[in-house]
Design a protein around this motif. Structure first.
Motif, PDB file in Angstrom:
ATOM      1  N   CYS A 133      -8.062  -0.716   4.836  1.00  0.00           N
ATOM      2  CA  CYS A 133      -7.857  -0.606   3.380  1.00  0.00           C
ATOM      3  C   CYS A 133      -7.419  -1.951   2.786  1.00  0.00           C
ATOM      4  O   CYS A 133      -7.852  -2.319   1.693  1.00  0.00           O
ATOM      5  CB  CYS A 133      -6.821   0.470   3.093  1.00  0.00           C
ATOM      6  N   CYS A 162       0.847  -1.194   0.000  1.00  0.00           N
ATOM      7  CA  CYS A 162       0.000   0.000   0.000  1.00  0.00           C
ATOM      8  C   CYS A 162       0.881   1.242   0.000  1.00  0.00           C
ATOM      9  O   CYS A 162       1.926   1.264   0.645  1.00  0.00           O
ATOM     10  CB  CYS A 162      -0.912   0.000   1.233  1.00  0.00           C
ATOM     11  N   LYS A 181      -2.283  -0.919  -3.372  1.00  0.00           N
ATOM     12  CA  LYS A 181      -3.407  -0.042  -3.042  1.00  0.00           C
ATOM     13  C   LYS A 181      -2.851   1.339  -2.738  1.00  0.00           C
ATOM     14  O   LYS A 181      -1.705   1.478  -2.297  1.00  0.00           O
ATOM     15  CB  LYS A 181      -4.173  -0.576  -1.845  1.00  0.00           C
TER      16      LYS A 181
END
Length: 106
Positions: free
Chosen positions: A101, A53, A77
């Motif tokens: 997330c 991420c 992400k």
């Protein structure tokens, strides 16, 4: 849970460096393995692909769509950090947002 690798970016990298340290402390307290690197937004193409991420400082919200395009659909992400925890450098809240997330339990 396996190791989570993140890249934090805030512009020059100073604030994100403090946030990365606070997130590592929060993760360690929870028994999680977190690799958190802080870099400037100009280094996202270099360091971003290896992360799970990319967490972006709220003042760089205008870059989020561009980062997603650069890294592609199969890239990491991209999470825009919330001002609430970013301004106070709250590693616990940032870690909760990250885990949410990534679809992992907090």
């Amino acid at each position: 849970m396996s190791k989570i690798s993140i890249l934090l970016t805030c512009g020059a990298g100073a604030s994100s460096g403090f946030m990365a340290a606070n997130m590592r402390k929060a993760a360690k307290a929870r028994g999680l393995e977190l690799e958190a690197k802080a870099r400037s937004e100009s280094e996202i193409e270099i360091y971003g692909p290896e992360a799970d991420c990319i967490m972006v400082g709220p003042h760089l919200s205008y870059l989020v769509d561009d980062i997603r395009k650069i890294l592609g659909d199969n890239g990491p992400k991209v999470l825009l950090m919330k001002r609430e925890y970013y301004s106070s450098l709250d590693g616990d809240e940032a870690l909760d947002d990250l885990l949410n997330c990534l679809g992992k339990e907090a």
